[in-house]
Design a protein around this motif. Structure first.
Motif, PDB file in Angstrom:
ATOM      1  N   GLY A 166      23.183 -16.489  22.570  1.00  0.00           N
ATOM      2  CA  GLY A 166      24.299 -15.300  23.104  1.00  0.00           C
ATOM      3  C   GLY A 166      24.789 -15.604  24.571  1.00  0.00           C
ATOM      4  O   GLY A 166      25.993 -15.700  25.139  1.00  0.00           O
ATOM      5  N   TYR A 167      23.890 -16.317  25.233  1.00  0.00           N
ATOM      6  CA  TYR A 167      23.898 -16.994  26.933  1.00  0.00           C
ATOM      7  C   TYR A 167      25.125 -18.078  26.616  1.00  0.00           C
ATOM      8  O   TYR A 167      25.843 -17.834  27.753  1.00  0.00           O
ATOM      9  CB  TYR A 167      22.752 -17.279  27.635  1.00  0.00           C
ATOM     10  CG  TYR A 167      23.046 -18.091  28.685  1.00  0.00           C
ATOM     11  CD1 TYR A 167      23.308 -17.076  29.776  1.00  0.00           C
ATOM     12  CD2 TYR A 167      22.685 -19.442  29.041  1.00  0.00           C
ATOM     13  CE1 TYR A 167      23.519 -17.864  31.127  1.00  0.00           C
ATOM     14  CE2 TYR A 167      22.945 -20.040  30.042  1.00  0.00           C
ATOM     15  CZ  TYR A 167      23.191 -19.158  31.147  1.00  0.00           C
ATOM     16  OH  TYR A 167      23.513 -19.695  32.575  1.00  0.00           O
ATOM     17  N   LEU A 168      24.988 -18.843  25.874  1.00  0.00           N
ATOM     18  CA  LEU A 168      25.966 -19.676  25.874  1.00  0.00           C
ATOM     19  C   LEU A 168      27.132 -19.782  24.898  1.00  0.00           C
ATOM     20  O   LEU A 168      27.819 -20.729  24.829  1.00  0.00           O
ATOM     21  CB  LEU A 168      25.147 -21.098  25.196  1.00  0.00           C
ATOM     22  CG  LEU A 168      24.111 -21.616  26.018  1.00  0.00           C
ATOM     23  CD1 LEU A 168      23.351 -22.786  25.362  1.00  0.00           C
ATOM     24  CD2 LEU A 168      24.650 -22.137  27.319  1.00  0.00           C
ATOM     25  N   ALA A 169      27.328 -18.337  24.489  1.00  0.00           N
ATOM     26  CA  ALA A 169      28.376 -18.033  23.501  1.00  0.00           C
ATOM     27  C   ALA A 169      28.727 -19.006  22.428  1.00  0.00           C
ATOM     28  O   ALA A 169      29.620 -19.313  21.910  1.00  0.00           O
ATOM     29  CB  ALA A 169      29.688 -17.990  24.297  1.00  0.00           C
ATOM     30  N   LEU A 170      27.641 -19.309  21.751  1.00  0.00           N
ATOM     31  CA  LEU A 170      27.347 -20.255  20.469  1.00  0.00           C
ATOM     32  C   LEU A 170      27.780 -19.345  19.221  1.00  0.00           C
ATOM     33  O   LEU A 170      27.172 -18.418  19.225  1.00  0.00           O
ATOM     34  CB  LEU A 170      26.337 -21.083  20.508  1.00  0.00           C
ATOM     35  CG  LEU A 170      25.792 -21.854  21.586  1.00  0.00           C
ATOM     36  CD1 LEU A 170      24.575 -22.425  21.477  1.00  0.00           C
ATOM     37  CD2 LEU A 170      26.811 -23.054  21.596  1.00  0.00           C
ATOM     38  N   PRO A 171      28.378 -19.833  18.459  1.00  0.00           N
ATOM     39  CA  PRO A 171      28.854 -19.366  17.093  1.00  0.00           C
ATOM     40  C   PRO A 171      27.663 -18.837  16.292  1.00  0.00           C
ATOM     41  O   PRO A 171      26.544 -19.666  16.488  1.00  0.00           O
ATOM     42  CB  PRO A 171      29.692 -19.920  16.443  1.00  0.00           C
ATOM     43  CG  PRO A 171      29.387 -21.407  16.976  1.00  0.00           C
ATOM     44  CD  PRO A 171      29.083 -21.276  18.145  1.00  0.00           C
ATOM     45  N   ALA A 172      27.441 -17.677  15.661  1.00  0.00           N
ATOM     46  CA  ALA A 172      26.412 -17.265  14.898  1.00  0.00           C
ATOM     47  C   ALA A 172      26.468 -18.229  13.449  1.00  0.00           C
ATOM     48  O   ALA A 172      27.524 -18.492  13.072  1.00  0.00           O
ATOM     49  CB  ALA A 172      26.504 -15.768  14.606  1.00  0.00           C
ATOM     50  N   MET A 173      25.289 -18.390  13.300  1.00  0.00           N
ATOM     51  CA  MET A 173      24.914 -19.238  11.918  1.00  0.00           C
ATOM     52  C   MET A 173      24.624 -18.447  10.641  1.00  0.00           C
ATOM     53  O   MET A 173      23.667 -17.553  11.043  1.00  0.00           O
ATOM     54  CB  MET A 173      24.065 -20.302  12.467  1.00  0.00           C
ATOM     55  CG  MET A 173      24.434 -20.915  13.713  1.00  0.00           C
ATOM     56  SD  MET A 173      23.199 -22.391  14.131  1.00  0.00           S
ATOM     57  CE  MET A 173      23.079 -23.324  12.901  1.00  0.00           C
ATOM     58  N   ALA A 174      24.867 -18.699   9.741  1.00  0.00           N
ATOM     59  CA  ALA A 174      24.316 -18.238   8.523  1.00  0.00           C
ATOM     60  C   ALA A 174      22.992 -18.592   8.394  1.00  0.00           C
ATOM     61  O   ALA A 174      22.541 -19.888   8.839  1.00  0.00           O
ATOM     62  CB  ALA A 174      25.047 -18.770   7.231  1.00  0.00           C
ATOM     63  N   ALA A 175      22.153 -17.651   7.912  1.00  0.00           N
ATOM     64  CA  ALA A 175      20.525 -17.882   7.795  1.00  0.00           C
ATOM     65  C   ALA A 175      20.330 -18.935   6.673  1.00  0.00           C
ATOM     66  O   ALA A 175      20.428 -18.754   5.595  1.00  0.00           O
ATOM     67  CB  ALA A 175      20.077 -16.550   7.403  1.00  0.00           C
ATOM     68  N   PRO A 176      19.896 -19.905   7.094  1.00  0.00           N
ATOM     69  CA  PRO A 176      19.633 -21.263   6.137  1.00  0.00           C
ATOM     70  C   PRO A 176      18.391 -21.011   5.440  1.00  0.00           C
ATOM     71  O   PRO A 176      17.426 -20.351   5.811  1.00  0.00           O
ATOM     72  CB  PRO A 176      19.713 -22.525   7.037  1.00  0.00           C
ATOM     73  CG  PRO A 176      19.291 -21.969   8.464  1.00  0.00           C
ATOM     74  CD  PRO A 176      19.681 -20.533   8.507  1.00  0.00           C
ATOM     75  N   SER A 177      18.228 -21.647   4.435  1.00  0.00           N
ATOM     76  CA  SER A 177      16.936 -21.590   3.708  1.00  0.00           C
ATOM     77  C   SER A 177      15.850 -22.369   4.152  1.00  0.00           C
ATOM     78  O   SER A 177      14.593 -21.951   3.982  1.00  0.00           O
ATOM     79  CB  SER A 177      17.137 -22.296   2.032  1.00  0.00           C
ATOM     80  OG  SER A 177      17.647 -23.408   2.250  1.00  0.00           O
ATOM     81  N   ASP A 178      16.061 -23.187   5.106  1.00  0.00           N
ATOM     82  CA  ASP A 178      15.065 -24.192   5.627  1.00  0.00           C
ATOM     83  C   ASP A 178      14.582 -23.347   6.922  1.00  0.00           C
ATOM     84  O   ASP A 178      13.733 -23.999   7.705  1.00  0.00           O
ATOM     85  CB  ASP A 178      15.509 -25.329   5.820  1.00  0.00           C
ATOM     86  CG  ASP A 178      16.642 -25.779   6.984  1.00  0.00           C
ATOM     87  OD1 ASP A 178      16.968 -24.628   7.350  1.00  0.00           O
ATOM     88  OD2 ASP A 178      16.721 -26.712   7.304  1.00  0.00           O
ATOM     89  N   GLY A 179      15.161 -22.182   7.370  1.00  0.00           N
ATOM     90  CA  GLY A 179      14.847 -21.445   8.535  1.00  0.00           C
ATOM     91  C   GLY A 179      15.562 -21.836   9.810  1.00  0.00           C
ATOM     92  O   GLY A 179      15.327 -21.236  10.894  1.00  0.00           O
ATOM     93  N   GLY A 180      16.599 -22.619   9.626  1.00  0.00           N
ATOM     94  CA  GLY A 180      17.530 -22.958  11.020  1.00  0.00           C
ATOM     95  C   GLY A 180      16.461 -23.671  12.012  1.00  0.00           C
ATOM     96  O   GLY A 180      15.890 -24.390  11.949  1.00  0.00           O
ATOM     97  N   PRO A 181      17.212 -23.627  13.166  1.00  0.00           N
ATOM     98  CA  PRO A 181      16.925 -24.188  14.285  1.00  0.00           C
ATOM     99  C   PRO A 181      15.354 -23.946  14.634  1.00  0.00           C
ATOM    100  O   PRO A 181      14.582 -24.591  15.231  1.00  0.00           O
ATOM    101  CB  PRO A 181      17.681 -23.625  15.481  1.00  0.00           C
ATOM    102  CG  PRO A 181      19.007 -23.559  14.737  1.00  0.00           C
ATOM    103  CD  PRO A 181      18.543 -22.850  13.444  1.00  0.00           C
ATOM    104  N   VAL A 182      14.957 -22.736  14.413  1.00  0.00           N
ATOM    105  CA  VAL A 182      13.580 -22.302  14.766  1.00  0.00           C
ATOM    106  C   VAL A 182      12.522 -22.881  13.941  1.00  0.00           C
ATOM    107  O   VAL A 182      11.292 -22.915  14.238  1.00  0.00           O
ATOM    108  CB  VAL A 182      13.383 -20.582  14.593  1.00  0.00           C
ATOM    109  CG1 VAL A 182      14.102 -20.147  15.672  1.00  0.00           C
ATOM    110  CG2 VAL A 182      13.639 -20.080  13.194  1.00  0.00           C
ATOM    111  N   ARG A 183      12.983 -23.616  12.636  1.00  0.00           N
ATOM    112  CA  ARG A 183      11.849 -24.355  11.890  1.00  0.00           C
ATOM    113  C   ARG A 183      11.227 -25.393  12.760  1.00  0.00           C
ATOM    114  O   ARG A 183      10.083 -25.812  12.172  1.00  0.00           O
ATOM    115  CB  ARG A 183      12.650 -25.143  10.550  1.00  0.00           C
ATOM    116  CG  ARG A 183      13.201 -26.066  10.816  1.00  0.00           C
ATOM    117  CD  ARG A 183      14.076 -26.673   9.805  1.00  0.00           C
ATOM    118  NE  ARG A 183      14.837 -27.952  10.228  1.00  0.00           N
ATOM    119  CZ  ARG A 183      15.992 -28.149  10.782  1.00  0.00           C
ATOM    120  NH1 ARG A 183      16.614 -26.971  11.229  1.00  0.00           N
ATOM    121  NH2 ARG A 183      16.438 -29.261  10.917  1.00  0.00           N
TER     122      ARG A 183
END
Length: 327
Positions: free
Chosen positions: A212-229
């Motif tokens: 939100g701070y960097l105004a980055l586009p929302a990402m669809a929830a990937p099956s592998d957990g996305g960046p937080v993986r």
């Protein structure tokens, strides 16, 4: 015809472009945050730089790190030296050798700035060198986005002791100096505070705040957990038995907690940082004398060692009458 440098030409023709700066004390989650930013599409590094200390990479730019180190070295403030926690000289960023280093940084990053991709820089030492970067922002028409990582001072000191054998008291002092410098130099600009613990307790919320701070586009929830993986709980090494940091550090940490909610450092935070910096200036002459004494003793020990080796060599020559001494 009047010569116009490439940097000046860029300044005259380009619109303001954001640049992400990941700030914070060493061992505070700056590498993890930079890694997440890279997963979100920010250009953080050409090579993650995996090492035993950072199994998922440092996500730094070695060229910029080397230039930052050159600034500290020019004032006898290198990370591994006793003087790193000392204040830099007044108006240090205006000195000729530093302005030359700033030009080298600008020349390095200028061709890497791509309008279609957000560009970022991560180096904890940048936290103390922001005045140098403000000139770079002007030269390259950049607007900084400050992502600031913070971790409990006692845990940082414990981690630095394990990694660098840095005495805990020095680790706590450097933590305080770094965070005061960040507040002093960021001022009332918007910030995104990223507590180290949050990546492990509420990773989705931490990711949402950063995006939100960097105004980055929302990402669809990937099956592998996305960046937080990439948040590996096995790499968290907090020690509940670590000796608590002094109350002043607790006040500083609270100032960052308020900025996490408000998005800016409030006046109380800026007043606290000013007090820390004023005290730093007050005790600097004593610390300089102490640091010089340690350097002097170290140099004496080196010379004594060389003399002992020479004496041993001469004794061998006498004993063997010109033959090679195997000792």
């Amino acid at each position: 015809m009047t010569y116009i440098s490439p940097l000046a030409a860029r300044r005259a023709t380009s619109a303001l472009q954001p640049i992400v700066l990941v700030l914070g004390m060493h061992r505070s989650g700056t590498s993890l945050t930079a890694n997440v930013l890279a997963e979100l599409g920010v250009d953080m590094a050409d090579d993650p730089g995996v090492s035993p200390e950072n199994q998922h990479g440092h996500w730094e730019r070695p060229r910029i790190n080397d230039l930052h180190d050159a600034v500290f070295a020019s004032f006898d403030r290198s990370w591994h030296g006793a003087g790193h926690g000392l204040p830099l000289p007044d108006q240090w960023w205006q000195q000729k050798q530093v302005r030359g280093i700033a030009d080298k940084i600008a020349i390095f990053i200028a061709p890497r700035l791509k309008a279609a991709r957000l560009f970022g820089v991560k180096d904890p030492r940048l936290s103390r060198l922001l005045p140098l970067w403000h000139d770079i922002f002007t030269d390259l028409n950049l607007t900084p986005r400050f992502v600031v990582c913070v971790r409990d001072a006692a845990q940082v000191a414990r981690s630095l002791m394990a990694r660098d054998c840095l005495p805990p008291a020095q680790g706590v002092h450097r933590w305080l100096v770094y965070h005061a410098d960040i507040i002093n130099r960021v001022g009332d600009a918007p910030v995104c505070i990223m507590p180290y613990e949050g990546w492990f307790t509420e990773p989705a919320a931490a990711l949402s705040r950063l995006r939100g701070y960097l105004a980055l586009p929302a990402m669809a929830a990937p099956s592998d957990g996305g960046p937080v993986r990439i948040v590996d709980v096995n790499l968290r090494h907090d020690d509940g038995a670590a000796r608590p940091a002094p109350p002043l550090c607790a006040q500083m940490y609270q100032a960052y907690a308020r900025a996490q909610v408000g998005g800016v450092f409030d006046q109380a935070a800026r007043d606290l940082a000013a007090i820390v910096s004023a005290h730093e200036e007050l005790v600097a002459p004593l610390l300089v004398d102490s640091a010089s004494m340690r350097v002097s003793i170290g140099e004496q020990n080196r010379v004594i060692g060389d003399l002992n080796a020479l004496v041993q060599h001469l004794r061998c020559d006498r004993k063997n009458a010109g033959a090679m001494c195997s000792a």
